[in-house]
Design an enzyme around this catalytic site. Structure first.
Site, PDB file in Angstrom:
ATOM      1  N   GLY A  46      58.040  66.258  68.221  1.00 33.39           N
ATOM      2  CA  GLY A  46      59.115  65.298  68.139  1.00 33.39           C
ATOM      3  C   GLY A  46      58.707  63.795  67.702  1.00 33.39           C
ATOM      4  O   GLY A  46      59.615  63.229  67.186  1.00 33.39           O
ATOM      5  N   ASP A  47      57.507  63.395  67.907  1.00 34.79           N
ATOM      6  CA  ASP A  47      57.055  62.130  67.419  1.00 34.79           C
ATOM      7  C   ASP A  47      57.063  62.161  65.910  1.00 34.79           C
ATOM      8  O   ASP A  47      57.597  61.069  65.188  1.00 34.79           O
ATOM      9  CB  ASP A  47      55.775  61.568  68.013  1.00 34.79           C
ATOM     10  CG  ASP A  47      55.880  61.215  69.581  1.00 34.79           C
ATOM     11  OD1 ASP A  47      56.522  60.678  70.176  1.00 34.79           O
ATOM     12  OD2 ASP A  47      55.207  62.328  70.365  1.00 34.79           O
ATOM     13  N   ARG A  48      56.657  63.250  65.462  1.00 32.58           N
ATOM     14  CA  ARG A  48      56.471  63.478  63.937  1.00 32.58           C
ATOM     15  C   ARG A  48      58.025  63.574  63.344  1.00 32.58           C
ATOM     16  O   ARG A  48      58.113  62.744  62.349  1.00 32.58           O
ATOM     17  CB  ARG A  48      55.655  64.845  63.745  1.00 32.58           C
ATOM     18  CG  ARG A  48      55.434  65.003  62.103  1.00 32.58           C
ATOM     19  CD  ARG A  48      54.493  63.780  61.836  1.00 32.58           C
ATOM     20  NE  ARG A  48      54.219  63.877  60.233  1.00 32.58           N
ATOM     21  CZ  ARG A  48      54.857  62.985  59.406  1.00 32.58           C
ATOM     22  NH1 ARG A  48      55.820  61.779  60.054  1.00 32.58           N
ATOM     23  NH2 ARG A  48      54.623  62.809  58.229  1.00 32.58           N
TER      24      ARG A  48
END
Length: 458
Positions: A254-256
């Site tokens: 999700g951060d990526r």
């Protein structure tokens, strides 16, 4: 390098405790993990910032940092990733997320850290947001983006620059005017319980509700292996499918995704282009081992299929490789790939680059560029990874992968494969596979030319 990507949110210290689990405890049916080593990496908003920096962006991270030993370790990791930290003072203890992994598989997660009062915002926060090319809010529910002064600064920033908000179930709603909000499917379902279900129709209905509720330009709901659904509030959202990925650890995906959206918007992409890029980036990130893959000191060269090979080797499995031009993929290719995959636990395809094909086949080839050939191969069920090589032979890439089996289809029966001696260097075996007679790219090209309406009359 353009204006920086400014990440605002909750930075965590991530620790992976990696070991081996070969037996169960005698007093309980739980695995015994031994030979443990600790690997530290930036987590939360700090991970998103590090990923944006790895994409080549100038990145500033605004985060609440506790002045303890772990806070200093976190600050050092942030600096080491090429990110400039603007710390907001905080009391308490640094949040740490510890994962115990056995053979690369997460076994349990242990969270610690306390959230105390957040101090006064330094002037650098406003200056950083005023000069941002894009803003990413990476909310991990630890209170920073709920501070009135922070929220007011983000509301002003959303007017000047594209703002991406990656929400948290325990955090506040995004500020109005966000360019893209990126909840995952479970978060969207919790926020909009009706309609129920996981169908695209249900996801689209929830996304449209959230666009209106948050007064956002768009909502991109991430769907894991299904990709993402992008809604701007209408009845026909865009769905961006993800390429097939075999991976066991999606931590940080999700951060990526959010970091890639913000980076693309900072570079001038429109929203749909940014989400397309983010789906591809998140898929590649997961395929490369996720957050754990980032922390490896022996990370392979770009394009090298580390994750399938590493995962299979860690489990004591067999790595198989094959190679070729694969120009106009046909039934003969598929038969060879299926046979090769049956010999082990993962299959890596070594693919000749365009220049390599031209040297081997002549100036009229390839008919299909390498990027498209790799994409088609990667979508086939037997294939776990594709590596493009520039040389005439795959010798160098084979030395990096060191497969247990090198398999080739064709008319090598009774003769030694050219790569056989190389495989023997590490105890590998080269084999010849049956070839499906009558199928070839040359034959397809000739047949197409014979049937072309533009072919000159005899």
């Amino acid at each position: 390098m353009g204006a920086p990507v400014v990440v605002v949110g909750d930075a965590l210290l991530d620790a992976d405790l990696r070991g081996r689990a070969g037996r169960l405890a005698p007093d309980a049916p739980v695995p015994v993990v031994d030979r443990i080593s600790e690997v530290l990496r930036p987590g939360g908003a700090a991970l998103a910032a590090a990923l944006a920096a790895a994409d080549g962006h100038d990145v500033v991270l605004v985060s609440a940092v506790v002045a303890d030993e772990d806070g200093q370790r976190l600050a050092d990791l942030v600096a080491g990733s090429g990110v400039r930290l603007v710390p907001v003072p905080r009391v308490g203890s640094t949040p740490i997320k510890r994962r115990v992994l056995a053979g690369g598989q997460p076994v349990v997660r242990l969270d610690s850290g306390t959230d105390g009062r957040i101090g006064e915002l330094p002037d650098e926060v406003g200056l950083a947001l005023a000069g941002a090319g894009a803003v990413l809010v990476s909310d991990y529910g630890r209170g920073l983006v709920e501070v009135p002064a922070v929220r007011a600064a983000l509301e002003r920033a959303a007017i000047r620059a594209p703002l991406v908000w990656d929400p948290h179930p325990c955090g506040p709603a995004p500020v109005a005017g966000a360019r893209v909000v990126t909840p995952n499917a479970a978060e969207a379902a919790a926020l909009v319980p009706e309609p129920t279900g996981e169908s695209l129709a249900a996801v689209a209905a929830r996304a449209a509700v959230l666009v209106a509720r948050w007064r956002a330009h768009a909502v991109a709901v991430t769907l894991g292996s299904r990709g993402a659904l992008l809604s701007q509030g209408g009845s026909s959202p865009s769905v961006i499918p993800a390429p097939p990925v075999r991976a066991a650890d999606p931590c940080g995906a999700g951060d990526r995704f959010a970091a890639a959206v913000a980076g693309a918007l900072a570079s001038g992409a429109v929203t749909l282009e940014a989400v397309h890029a983010a789906v591809a980036a998140a898929s590649a990130y997961v395929a490369a081992g996720g957050a754990a893959g980032l922390a490896r000191e022996d990370r392979p060269a770009p394009g090298e299929p580390a994750d399938p090979v590493e995962r299979v080797r860690a489990a004591g499995g067999t790595v198989v490789a094959t190679g070729g031009c694969f120009d106009l993929i046909h039934a003969g290719h598929v038969a060879t790939l299926e046979a090769a995959r049956s010999l082990g636990d993962c299959l890596v395809v070594c693919l000749n680059s365009d220049d390599s094909v031209r040297r081997l086949k002549g100036p009229q080839r390839p008919l299909v560029p390498a990027v498209d050939r790799a994409r088609v191969l990667g979508a086939l069920a037997p294939v776990d990874a594709v590596v493009v090589f520039e040389e005439d032979t795959p010798v160098e890439v084979l030395r990096r992968i060191r497969p247990d089996v090198w398999a080739k289809g064709g008319d090598y029966a009774g003769a030694e494969l050219p790569e056989a001696a190389l495989l023997r260097e590490w105890g590998g075996q080269s084999v010849v596979l049956p070839y499906l007679d009558g199928r070839s790219t040359t034959g397809l090209v000739s047949a197409a030319a014979e049937r072309s309406p533009l072919r000159p009359a005899p």
